[in-house]
Design an enzyme around this catalytic site. Structure first.
Site, PDB file in Angstrom:
ATOM      1  N   CYS A 272      30.431  51.310   4.986  1.00  0.00           N
ATOM      2  CA  CYS A 272      31.086  52.347   4.248  1.00  0.00           C
ATOM      3  C   CYS A 272      31.173  51.941   2.986  1.00  0.00           C
ATOM      4  O   CYS A 272      30.224  51.968   2.207  1.00  0.00           O
ATOM      5  CB  CYS A 272      32.362  52.607   5.140  1.00  0.00           C
ATOM      6  SG  CYS A 272      33.163  54.313   4.534  1.00  0.00           S
TER       7      CYS A 272
ATOM      8  N   HIS B 129      31.048  52.616  11.035  1.00  0.00           N
ATOM      9  CA  HIS B 129      31.850  51.318  11.140  1.00  0.00           C
ATOM     10  C   HIS B 129      31.519  50.715  12.349  1.00  0.00           C
ATOM     11  O   HIS B 129      32.324  50.694  13.627  1.00  0.00           O
ATOM     12  CB  HIS B 129      33.174  51.574  11.019  1.00  0.00           C
ATOM     13  CG  HIS B 129      33.731  52.129   9.751  1.00  0.00           C
ATOM     14  ND1 HIS B 129      34.407  51.298   8.895  1.00  0.00           N
ATOM     15  CD2 HIS B 129      33.566  53.550   9.044  1.00  0.00           C
ATOM     16  CE1 HIS B 129      34.678  52.084   7.576  1.00  0.00           C
ATOM     17  NE2 HIS B 129      34.094  53.309   7.908  1.00  0.00           N
TER      18      HIS B 129
ATOM     19  N   GLU C 167      32.704  47.659  12.961  1.00  0.00           N
ATOM     20  CA  GLU C 167      33.939  46.681  13.211  1.00  0.00           C
ATOM     21  C   GLU C 167      34.798  47.418  13.995  1.00  0.00           C
ATOM     22  O   GLU C 167      35.885  46.872  14.616  1.00  0.00           O
ATOM     23  CB  GLU C 167      34.431  46.091  11.944  1.00  0.00           C
ATOM     24  CG  GLU C 167      35.215  47.049  10.975  1.00  0.00           C
ATOM     25  CD  GLU C 167      34.688  48.059  10.207  1.00  0.00           C
ATOM     26  OE1 GLU C 167      33.317  48.557  10.620  1.00  0.00           O
ATOM     27  OE2 GLU C 167      35.211  48.676   9.474  1.00  0.00           O
TER      28      GLU C 167
END
Lengths: 82, 231
Positions: B85, B194, B196
């Site tokens: 991002c 994302h 994560e």
């Protein structure tokens, strides 16, 4: 102290979503004379001392490398303020 | 295997990235933008967030922060670097990846569980996926529209440098549905969504099997552990 003005605009070929959104809002004002809006940036750099050709060259490099991103923007003018 | 995560002023997913590395089996190391010390890490993650308030352009000021001179140096020598991002925006501004990222074409911030297709697995960050595999990970951005001129887009496609593509929905107007890129060497990867946030059941995106069960992002962090062992 002199001021150097750097102006940066989004490239003409690219979509300018902020400008487009503003243009749509402006349809509510006036009789439709305003057909498009493009939004750019103006940087005012305060200079300690004289604006020499060498300094303008340096500012040109900063404008190209930091103040703008040549993938999405063009530096359209660098000038000393009146 | 030590994987560093750089915190910039305004980073907000650095903790999640550190946690993802730990869950994948790596040793997570916090790095600070204002230093010139990579603390001997083997790989680096540039996390999501709004570094320097997104002033100037997203990622632009972070790309010139002190630690980035070491990051650019290490990346050019082959160290794996992942930008997520805002981290992707930093990599683009640092010229480690091609193109640019601009405001979403619909003008608003978007948050959704996003389906992606993995287009290239010959990288330090995608080798645990298979080509064409579809994954779902969260996407959340206001300025995720990927752009480049036609010539660059053709080159990226021709050289196999598109790492991820949006599937079903193009959430931000990205040209050719590009969600993520790799560099020619394959050590640098950047993407808007994302990974994560999709590493542990109960905290990931909703999946057909169960709510919040998605863990499709974990393989990205497992990939780099495998990549470093191999090299």
């Amino acid at each position: 102290m002199p001021t150097v003005i750097v102006e940066v605009m989004p490239k003409e070929v690219l979509l300018d979503p902020a400008g487009k959104a503003t243009a749509r809002a402006l349809q509510r004002f006036g009789d439709g004379e305003i057909t498009d809006v493009r939004i750019g940036k103006r940087f005012e750099l305060t200079i300690d001392g004289e604006v020499t050709p060498k300094l303008l060259e340096h500012i040109g490099e900063i404008a190209k490398d930091v103040l703008s991103n040549d993938v999405i923007e063009d530096v359209i003018s660098i000038r000393v303020a009146d | 295997m030590r994987v560093g995560v750089i915190t910039f002023p305004g980073s907000l997913d650095d903790r999640d990235a550190l946690r993802a590395i730990t869950l994948a089996g790596g040793e997570a190391v916090s790095l600070w933008h204002g230093e010139h010390d990579l603390q001997g890490v083997d790989a680096i993650v540039l996390p999501g967030g709004f570094s320097y308030g997104d002033y100037l352009r997203c990622g632009a000021i972070a790309a010139h922060s002190p630690i980035m001179s070491e990051v650019i140096d290490a990346a050019n020598k082959g160290m794996p670097v992942l930008g997520i991002c805002n981290g992707f925006q930093v990599l683009v501004e640092a010229h480690l990846l091609a193109g640019g990222l601009i405001r979403n074409d619909h003008g608003t911030f978007i948050r959704r569980d996003q389906k992606l297709r993995v287009e290239n697995v010959d990288t330090a960050w995608t080798n645990k996926y298979s080509v064409g595999q579809e994954i779902v990970i969260p996407l959340k951005n206001g300025e995720g529209g990927f752009i480049a001129d036609e010539e660059t887009l053709d080159r990226l496609e021709g050289d196999g440098l598109v790492a991820f593509r949006y599937v079903d929905v193009n959430p931000n107007g990205s040209l050719r549905d590009i969600a993520g890129l790799r560099n020619a060497r394959g050590n640098v990867v950047g993407l808007m969504p994302h990974p994560e946030h999709a590493v542990e059941p109960g905290f990931g995106p909703d999946m057909p099997e169960a709510m919040s069960s998605g863990t499709d992002g974990l393989a990205m962090f497992q990939s780099v552990l495998a990549a470093t062992v191999l090299s």
